[in-house]
Design an enzyme around this catalytic site. Structure first.
Site, PDB file in Angstrom:
ATOM      1  N   HIS A 107       2.747 -76.275  71.715  1.00 55.99           N
ATOM      2  CA  HIS A 107       3.330 -77.512  71.193  1.00 55.99           C
ATOM      3  C   HIS A 107       4.749 -77.290  70.675  1.00 55.99           C
ATOM      4  O   HIS A 107       5.565 -78.209  70.709  1.00 55.99           O
ATOM      5  CB  HIS A 107       2.436 -78.062  70.079  1.00 55.99           C
ATOM      6  N   ASN A 403      21.270 -67.404  58.156  1.00 52.56           N
ATOM      7  CA  ASN A 403      21.871 -66.293  58.898  1.00 52.56           C
ATOM      8  C   ASN A 403      21.581 -65.012  58.118  1.00 52.56           C
ATOM      9  O   ASN A 403      22.367 -64.589  57.275  1.00 52.56           O
ATOM     10  CB  ASN A 403      23.370 -66.516  59.065  1.00 52.56           C
ATOM     11  N   HIS A 407      23.931 -62.603  55.682  1.00 52.97           N
ATOM     12  CA  HIS A 407      23.435 -62.588  54.300  1.00 52.97           C
ATOM     13  C   HIS A 407      23.150 -61.168  53.838  1.00 52.97           C
ATOM     14  O   HIS A 407      23.475 -60.794  52.699  1.00 52.97           O
ATOM     15  CB  HIS A 407      22.166 -63.434  54.190  1.00 52.97           C
ATOM     16  N   TYR A 415      27.507 -58.530  46.892  1.00 51.76           N
ATOM     17  CA  TYR A 415      26.713 -58.921  45.722  1.00 51.76           C
ATOM     18  C   TYR A 415      26.304 -57.710  44.894  1.00 51.76           C
ATOM     19  O   TYR A 415      26.517 -57.661  43.673  1.00 51.76           O
ATOM     20  CB  TYR A 415      25.482 -59.702  46.165  1.00 51.76           C
ATOM     21  N   HIS A 441      35.035 -68.221  56.527  1.00 52.40           N
ATOM     22  CA  HIS A 441      34.716 -69.374  57.385  1.00 52.40           C
ATOM     23  C   HIS A 441      35.959 -70.227  57.622  1.00 52.40           C
ATOM     24  O   HIS A 441      36.232 -70.647  58.757  1.00 52.40           O
ATOM     25  CB  HIS A 441      33.610 -70.221  56.747  1.00 52.40           C
TER      26      HIS A 441
END
Length: 531
Positions: A107, A403, A407, A415, A441
């Protein structure tokens, strides 16, 4: 013996009933799988947290038992707070992509078939429209002699968008060669530096690395300015530039720390620098986080590779049809009459559907088909390039799952580093991630389109960052998921409308100033040409 009352439609009803039962069973199985996976994740997270607390308590007790401080006098052991714990590292495991597993359900596969059917309809629509428009009332042979193959399908927009590919290849070879030079430079520094704390050679190496990255960023910009590439070719150069910058930084970041920690003849002596083969494999592997080894599959399925590249080609044609049928007719004759609030609103809502279509198609082409093709060729085992971002009920989860490849790089090398340098300041680390991501970006779009129009930067770097702090609702997940999709539809409509308007305005409207300000001021604000 009583006769059985057999209905003439009993076979058909039993067949349809069997199909319905199979459909319901499949849905139940999938629902059970989802529940099991969720329960598994919760158990693993709880187990990891408990084990971490136990190990920390144990280590703390051992440390306290070996000292004669005041902690023994009080008879208390200070526990490490969650804020002071080290952030976990990225772990690679063999797993398939989410859509690869979902497509095994018939499906879900039907949804993919529907998209293929829509592509066929788009193709027929374009072919018939071009045939009628160019064929006119004359004979077919005359029209064929005049237009050739373009009589039935005109791909001039595709040919133009991917123009100057030979120069693109030359630029890519130059960027790849300079990226390969990172290894011998790092290797020479790693084996020649004095053991111990960082000294003058290490600081000189850091300065040389920064200069290299600046030069690497400047070279494609210079080439783009000289050759004026069309936007698809420019996108290729810019995306490859960004990918190689992130790859080289990941390799240097991981192995510079390894060289600084290196102690010869120790139990974990793996050398100050890995082999060149590890670096070469990493440059083409579908990940941006460096490891010496990755989980690998047993063999290469070349049919799977070909099918994925075929899907990338089909998605490229799909995007062409969306632009050709939905965007070009609306904005190609842009003039000052279009800059009205009424036309702006109509344009934004008219671009929501093609914008989301491009979002879906671009996601499927790059993050699924393209990466899976390279993963299969390189026998790369961990293929979790994205997660089920479409089920997100909060933008914080969407940013983490949309993404995973990018990341993970932002998490490992931006980070975590800022988090540790800033004494566990999560807000500063998260703000830095959003700012760097938004800048890159916007840089890609600015250089590809040839003008500065920071719509994406404003939407992603400011409003998108603000949505991270919206409280999460545990009981209204469905409503929040709907609201997230509404925001995505409107966001893609705004981006599609405003960038298309500015693109055609710079081709239809006269230049108001010959200075650098023309590059910064949107032409849609000063357009005064009436066509």
């Amino acid at each position: 013996m009583a006769a059985r009352n057999v209905s003439p439609n009993s076979n058909g009803n039993s067949d349809s009933g069997g199909e319905n039962n199979a459909f319901i069973d499949q849905l139940k199985i999938q629902h059970l799988r989802n529940k099991t996976q969720k329960l598994k994740d919760e158990i693993l997270n709880n187990l990891d947290s408990q084990l971490e607390d136990l190990l920390e308590d144990f280590c703390q007790e051992v440390e306290e038992s070996n000292t004669h401080g005041s902690s023994h006098t009080n008879g208390e052991v200070k526990k490490t707070s969650s804020r002071d714990r080290e952030l976990p590292d990225k772990v690679f495991v063999s797993r398939r992509s989410v859509l690869t597993e979902l497509f095994e359900i018939s499906h879900i596969q039907t949804l993919k078939n529907i998209f293929i059917a829509v592509l066929i309809i788009f193709s027929m629509n374009t072919i018939l429209a071009d045939f009628i428009e160019k064929g006119g009332t004359g004979s077919l042979s005359d029209a064929w002699q005049k237009h050739g193959f373009r009589l039935v399908i005109d791909l001039n927009l595709v040919y133009w968008a991917f123009g100057k590919l030979s120069i693109v290849v030359q630029i890519w070879v130059g960027m790849m060669f300079s990226t390969l030079l990172v290894y011998p430079c790092l290797y020479f520094w790693a084996i020649s530096r004095p053991l111990g704390r960082a000294g003058l050679p290490d600081w000189l190496m850091l300065v040389a690395y920064i200069v290299y990255q600046i030069a690497f960023m400047a070279y494609p910009i210079k080439m783009l300015g000289e050759h004026q590439f069309p936007f698809a070719s420019a996108f290729i150069v810019l995306l490859e530039q960004t990918r190689l910058v992130m790859k080289s930084h990941a390799f240097v970041r991981e192995n510079a720390a390894r060289a600084l920690r290196y102690k010869p003849h120790s139990e974990q002596d793996q050398g100050p620098c890995p082999d060149f083969s590890c670096y070469l494999y990493f440059l083409f592997a579908p990940t941006l986080v460096y490891r010496d080894t990755y989980p690998r599959t047993n063999k290469i399925r070349w049919s799977y590779v070909v099918s994925n590249f075929a899907q990338v080609f089909g998605c490229t044609i799909y995007i062409y049809y969306v632009f050709y049928r939905f965007c070009v007719p609306i904005f190609q004759n842009f003039n000052s009459d279009h800059v009205t609030p009424k036309r702006m609103v109509i344009g934004i809502f008219g671009c929501t559907l093609p914008g989301v279509l491009i979002l879906f198609i671009g996601f499927f082409a790059l993050l699924h088909s393209w990466l899976n093709a390279f993963a299969e060729m390189l026998r790369f085992g961990d293929r979790l390039f994205y997660k089920d971002w479409w089920n997100s009920s909060h933008f914080s989860n969407y940013y983490r799952t949309w993404n995973v490849v990018v990341h993970d790089w932002l998490y490992c090398y931006v980070y975590k580093d800022i988090y540790n340098i800033s004494h566990k300041n999560q807000t500063l680390a998260m703000s830095s991630v959003f700012f760097i991501s938004a800048v890159f970006h916007e840089y890609i779009l600015m250089m590809a389109f040839g003008f500065f129009y920071p719509i994406l930067f404003i939407m992603f770097g400011t409003m998108g960052f603000g949505l991270m702090f919206v409280p999460k609702g545990s009981k209204n997940g469905r409503v929040l998921n709907i609201m997230m999709w509404v925001c995505l539809f409107l966001g893609m409509g705004i981006l599609m409308c405003l960038y298309s308007m500015e693109w055609f305005a710079r081709r239809n409207c006269s230049i108001t100033t010959d200075s650098f300000l023309d590059y910064l001021i949107p032409r849609t604000w000063t357009c005064d040409v009436v066509l």
